[in-house]
Write a protein that holds these residues in place. Structure first.
Motif, PDB file in Angstrom:
ATOM      1  N   ASP A   1       0.812  -1.215   0.000  1.00 32.42           N
ATOM      2  CA  ASP A   1       0.000   0.000   0.000  1.00 32.42           C
ATOM      3  C   ASP A   1       0.849   1.269   0.000  1.00 32.42           C
ATOM      4  OD1 ASP A   1      -2.776  -1.225   0.433  1.00 32.42           O
ATOM      5  OD2 ASP A   1      -1.609  -2.091   2.081  1.00 32.42           O
ATOM      6  N   ARG A   2       2.035   1.190   0.580  1.00 32.72           N
ATOM      7  CA  ARG A   2       2.875   2.391   0.684  1.00 32.72           C
ATOM      8  C   ARG A   2       4.354   2.013   0.584  1.00 32.72           C
ATOM      9  NH1 ARG A   2       1.251   7.059   4.686  1.00 32.72           N
ATOM     10  NH2 ARG A   2      -0.055   7.367   2.832  1.00 32.72           N
ATOM     11  N   LEU A   3       5.104   2.843  -0.138  1.00 34.84           N
ATOM     12  CA  LEU A   3       6.545   2.688  -0.259  1.00 34.84           C
ATOM     13  C   LEU A   3       7.196   3.931   0.327  1.00 34.84           C
ATOM     14  CD1 LEU A   3       8.787   0.836  -1.500  1.00 34.84           C
ATOM     15  CD2 LEU A   3       8.600   2.212  -3.578  1.00 34.84           C
ATOM     16  N   VAL A   4       8.069   3.741   1.337  1.00 34.57           N
ATOM     17  CA  VAL A   4       8.765   4.846   1.978  1.00 34.57           C
ATOM     18  C   VAL A   4      10.205   4.878   1.492  1.00 34.57           C
ATOM     19  CG1 VAL A   4       9.488   5.868   4.167  1.00 34.57           C
ATOM     20  CG2 VAL A   4       7.285   4.687   4.009  1.00 34.57           C
ATOM     21  N   LEU A   5      10.643   6.049   1.007  1.00 29.38           N
ATOM     22  CA  LEU A   5      11.979   6.204   0.449  1.00 29.38           C
ATOM     23  C   LEU A   5      12.746   7.263   1.228  1.00 29.38           C
ATOM     24  CD1 LEU A   5      11.018   6.244  -3.346  1.00 29.38           C
ATOM     25  CD2 LEU A   5      11.878   4.300  -2.021  1.00 29.38           C
ATOM     26  N   PRO A   6      13.952   6.949   1.721  1.00 30.71           N
ATOM     27  CA  PRO A   6      14.737   7.933   2.469  1.00 30.71           C
ATOM     28  C   PRO A   6      15.440   8.913   1.555  1.00 30.71           C
ATOM     29  CG  PRO A   6      15.949   5.891   2.328  1.00 30.71           C
ATOM     30  CD  PRO A   6      14.621   5.642   1.658  1.00 30.71           C
ATOM     31  N   VAL A   7      15.520  10.154   1.996  1.00 28.35           N
ATOM     32  CA  VAL A   7      16.261  11.196   1.276  1.00 28.35           C
ATOM     33  C   VAL A   7      17.161  11.863   2.315  1.00 28.35           C
ATOM     34  CG1 VAL A   7      16.119  13.274  -0.142  1.00 28.35           C
ATOM     35  CG2 VAL A   7      14.299  11.555  -0.269  1.00 28.35           C
ATOM     36  N   HIS A   8      18.448  11.530   2.284  1.00 25.66           N
ATOM     37  CA  HIS A   8      19.334  12.069   3.318  1.00 25.66           C
ATOM     38  C   HIS A   8      20.625  12.635   2.760  1.00 25.66           C
ATOM     39  CE1 HIS A   8      22.041   8.507   3.272  1.00 25.66           C
ATOM     40  NE2 HIS A   8      20.933   7.863   2.993  1.00 25.66           N
ATOM     41  N   ARG A   9      20.686  12.848   1.476  1.00 19.50           N
ATOM     42  CA  ARG A   9      21.832  13.535   0.887  1.00 19.50           C
ATOM     43  C   ARG A   9      21.426  14.034  -0.486  1.00 19.50           C
ATOM     44  NH1 ARG A   9      23.002   8.081   0.691  1.00 19.50           N
ATOM     45  NH2 ARG A   9      23.219   7.161  -1.373  1.00 19.50           N
ATOM     46  N   ALA A  10      22.124  15.065  -0.963  1.00 16.42           N
ATOM     47  CA  ALA A  10      21.825  15.579  -2.292  1.00 16.42           C
ATOM     48  C   ALA A  10      22.124  14.493  -3.320  1.00 16.42           C
ATOM     49  CB  ALA A  10      22.670  16.818  -2.575  1.00 16.42           C
ATOM     50  N   ALA A  11      21.181  14.175  -4.163  1.00 21.72           N
ATOM     51  CA  ALA A  11      21.338  13.127  -5.173  1.00 21.72           C
ATOM     52  C   ALA A  11      20.437  13.466  -6.354  1.00 21.72           C
ATOM     53  CB  ALA A  11      20.974  11.764  -4.587  1.00 21.72           C
ATOM     54  N   PRO A  12      20.693  12.879  -7.526  1.00 21.96           N
ATOM     55  CA  PRO A  12      19.818  13.134  -8.681  1.00 21.96           C
ATOM     56  C   PRO A  12      18.383  12.709  -8.390  1.00 21.96           C
ATOM     57  CG  PRO A  12      21.852  12.050  -9.362  1.00 21.96           C
ATOM     58  CD  PRO A  12      21.814  11.984  -7.861  1.00 21.96           C
ATOM     59  N   LEU A  13      17.506  13.669  -8.245  1.00 18.08           N
ATOM     60  CA  LEU A  13      16.139  13.355  -7.843  1.00 18.08           C
ATOM     61  C   LEU A  13      15.313  12.771  -8.976  1.00 18.08           C
ATOM     62  CD1 LEU A  13      15.406  16.436  -5.584  1.00 18.08           C
ATOM     63  CD2 LEU A  13      16.116  14.150  -4.913  1.00 18.08           C
ATOM     64  N   ASP A  14      15.843  12.813 -10.222  1.00 25.05           N
ATOM     65  CA  ASP A  14      15.094  12.209 -11.314  1.00 25.05           C
ATOM     66  C   ASP A  14      15.012  10.685 -11.154  1.00 25.05           C
ATOM     67  OD1 ASP A  14      17.750  11.728 -11.778  1.00 25.05           O
ATOM     68  OD2 ASP A  14      17.753  12.429 -13.854  1.00 25.05           O
ATOM     69  N   ARG A  15      15.842  10.122 -10.287  1.00 24.81           N
ATOM     70  CA  ARG A  15      15.767   8.684 -10.020  1.00 24.81           C
ATOM     71  C   ARG A  15      14.444   8.324  -9.352  1.00 24.81           C
ATOM     72  NH1 ARG A  15      20.801   6.759  -6.753  1.00 24.81           N
ATOM     73  NH2 ARG A  15      20.046   4.711  -7.414  1.00 24.81           N
ATOM     74  N   TYR A  16      13.831   9.273  -8.665  1.00 25.47           N
ATOM     75  CA  TYR A  16      12.566   9.004  -8.003  1.00 25.47           C
ATOM     76  C   TYR A  16      11.364   9.110  -8.958  1.00 25.47           C
ATOM     77  CZ  TYR A  16      15.044   9.708  -3.553  1.00 25.47           C
ATOM     78  OH  TYR A  16      15.905   9.611  -2.498  1.00 25.47           O
ATOM     79  N   GLU A  17      11.501   9.897  -9.996  1.00 26.62           N
ATOM     80  CA  GLU A  17      10.343  10.259 -10.814  1.00 26.62           C
ATOM     81  C   GLU A  17       9.662   9.043 -11.425  1.00 26.62           C
ATOM     82  OE1 GLU A  17       9.188  13.447 -14.340  1.00 26.62           O
ATOM     83  OE2 GLU A  17      11.266  13.203 -13.694  1.00 26.62           O
ATOM     84  N   HIS A  18      10.431   8.157 -12.062  1.00 24.26           N
ATOM     85  CA  HIS A  18       9.842   6.979 -12.693  1.00 24.26           C
ATOM     86  C   HIS A  18       9.191   6.076 -11.660  1.00 24.26           C
ATOM     87  CE1 HIS A  18       9.324   3.568 -15.400  1.00 24.26           C
ATOM     88  NE2 HIS A  18       9.935   2.811 -14.504  1.00 24.26           N
ATOM     89  N   LEU A  19       9.845   5.927 -10.516  1.00 22.74           N
ATOM     90  CA  LEU A  19       9.321   5.050  -9.474  1.00 22.74           C
ATOM     91  C   LEU A  19       8.013   5.578  -8.913  1.00 22.74           C
ATOM     92  CD1 LEU A  19       9.764   2.543  -7.774  1.00 22.74           C
ATOM     93  CD2 LEU A  19      11.221   3.893  -6.257  1.00 22.74           C
ATOM     94  N   VAL A  20       7.935   6.881  -8.679  1.00 21.73           N
ATOM     95  CA  VAL A  20       6.697   7.471  -8.158  1.00 21.73           C
ATOM     96  C   VAL A  20       5.564   7.296  -9.157  1.00 21.73           C
ATOM     97  CG1 VAL A  20       5.585   9.620  -7.465  1.00 21.73           C
ATOM     98  CG2 VAL A  20       7.900   9.109  -6.685  1.00 21.73           C
ATOM     99  N   ALA A  21       5.853   7.505 -10.443  1.00 20.72           N
ATOM    100  CA  ALA A  21       4.827   7.348 -11.482  1.00 20.72           C
ATOM    101  C   ALA A  21       4.336   5.902 -11.545  1.00 20.72           C
ATOM    102  CB  ALA A  21       5.383   7.790 -12.826  1.00 20.72           C
ATOM    103  N   ALA A  22       5.261   4.947 -11.461  1.00 25.70           N
ATOM    104  CA  ALA A  22       4.870   3.541 -11.512  1.00 25.70           C
ATOM    105  C   ALA A  22       4.021   3.160 -10.311  1.00 25.70           C
ATOM    106  CB  ALA A  22       6.121   2.664 -11.583  1.00 25.70           C
ATOM    107  N   CYS A  23       4.363   3.689  -9.147  1.00 27.07           N
ATOM    108  CA  CYS A  23       3.564   3.419  -7.954  1.00 27.07           C
ATOM    109  C   CYS A  23       2.177   4.040  -8.064  1.00 27.07           C
ATOM    110  CB  CYS A  23       4.286   3.955  -6.715  1.00 27.07           C
ATOM    111  SG  CYS A  23       5.725   2.983  -6.208  1.00 27.07           S
ATOM    112  N   ARG A  24       2.107   5.259  -8.553  1.00 22.66           N
ATOM    113  CA  ARG A  24       0.816   5.929  -8.679  1.00 22.66           C
ATOM    114  C   ARG A  24      -0.115   5.144  -9.605  1.00 22.66           C
ATOM    115  NH1 ARG A  24       2.549  10.621 -10.083  1.00 22.66           N
ATOM    116  NH2 ARG A  24       2.567  11.478  -7.975  1.00 22.66           N
ATOM    117  N   ALA A  25       0.421   4.559 -10.661  1.00 27.46           N
ATOM    118  CA  ALA A  25      -0.394   3.787 -11.598  1.00 27.46           C
ATOM    119  C   ALA A  25      -0.984   2.540 -10.947  1.00 27.46           C
ATOM    120  CB  ALA A  25       0.440   3.391 -12.807  1.00 27.46           C
TER     121      ALA A  25
END
Length: 290
Positions: free
Chosen positions: A116-140
């Motif tokens: 039902d939910r995926l929790v992802l840690p963000v604790h350092r500056a990193a390319p945030l585009d890595r999250y975009e595809h994953l968030v879209a796939a989860c939303r679908a």
């Protein structure tokens, strides 16, 4: 349904968190003990059965929510089978705490109807585009995504930019987290640092689309944002060394919050956990009623 602890009576929770792996390098520290080995697939199933069917008695409370954590939890081959078993035993809400280094390997196609939910840690500056595809796939697949953003100094210079970029992805929530104390964790006096407060304020203001929450800090450190605070809910905590009847209670076995006598006069006391005595002993500003 109560359990007596050194901190007093605790209501038995209906949520269990199971840490399945030893290494969890991307996690936000929560003071939990470090297990010496992974939880084996048969042990994972045994614990799921214990905390559902095994606790369905007049004197106990079966768990209907489950959190699985540990590096590799979203890519471990036995997890889908375990989650199907959990669903069959009455678990209605399942959360996976994945790691940053797993992002490129997570396949959410198997999660339909199981996560039902995926929790992802963000604790350092990193390319945030890595999250975009994953968030879209989860939303679908109607899987909500929550970002857990570390408030320590490592991310602080980029916090407003990072928070804005995460917010643009429209997650279910963004949780700004001050890590719980544990051995080896650097002491950073957030309450005394004007730059820290300014950057956190800018980061919170950058969140416009997603609900924001603050964890691990008392409200009196950020009194202008009381609506972003909630009391921490309790849960069972399982790892390889603490299984089934030997499981820990997250509160107070893993984490102990502390409040000052002055907190009794705070108008936000019902929303605030308080803070951690190790940090207060290191020189953080004393708790003050709002």
């Amino acid at each position: 349904m109560l359990r007596w602890t050194p901190s007093g009576a605790v209501t038995l929770p209906d949520t269990v968190q199971i840490r399945v792996e030893v290494s969890y390098p991307d996690r936000l520290p929560a003071g939990a003990p470090s297990p010496t080995r992974r939880l084996e697939p048969n042990e994972l199933i045994d614990n799921i059965v214990y905390f559902t069917k095994g606790l369905d008695t007049p004197r106990t409370r079966p768990c209907v929510s489950m959190v699985l954590s540990g590096h590799g939890v979203a890519t471990r081959s036995d997890i889908p089978t375990a989650l199907r078993q959990a669903r069959a035993l009455g678990v209605r809400w399942t959360v996976l705490h994945a790691g940053h280094s797993e992002l490129d390997r997570i396949d959410v196609s198997w999660m339909d109807g199981l996560v039902d939910r995926l929790v992802l840690p963000v604790h350092r500056a990193a390319p945030l585009d890595r999250y975009e595809h994953l968030v879209a796939a989860c939303r679908a697949r109607a899987i909500s995504v929550v970002f857990a953003v570390d408030l320590r100094a490592s991310l602080l210079p980029d916090l407003p930019e990072v928070a804005g970029a995460l917010d643009a992805l429209k997650p279910a929530a963004i949780v700004f987290t001050w890590p719980f104390p544990m051995d080896g964790l650097p002491a950073e006096r957030a309450s005394e640092d004007a730059h820290w407060r300014e950057q956190v304020e800018r980061g919170l203001q950058a969140v416009q689309n997603a609900p924001a929450l603050v964890r691990g800090l008392p409200i009196c450190y950020l009194p202008q944002h009381p609506s972003l605070f909630r009391r921490t809910s309790n849960r069972w905590y399982v790892d390889a060394a603490h299984q089934k009847q030997h499981a820990l209670l997250f509160l107070p076995d893993v984490v102990q919050f502390d409040k000052a006598d002055a907190c009794r006069f705070c108008t936000m006391d019902h929303l605030c956990d308080g803070f951690f005595q190790p940090y207060l002993a290191q020189g953080h500003r004393p708790l003050q009623p709002v």
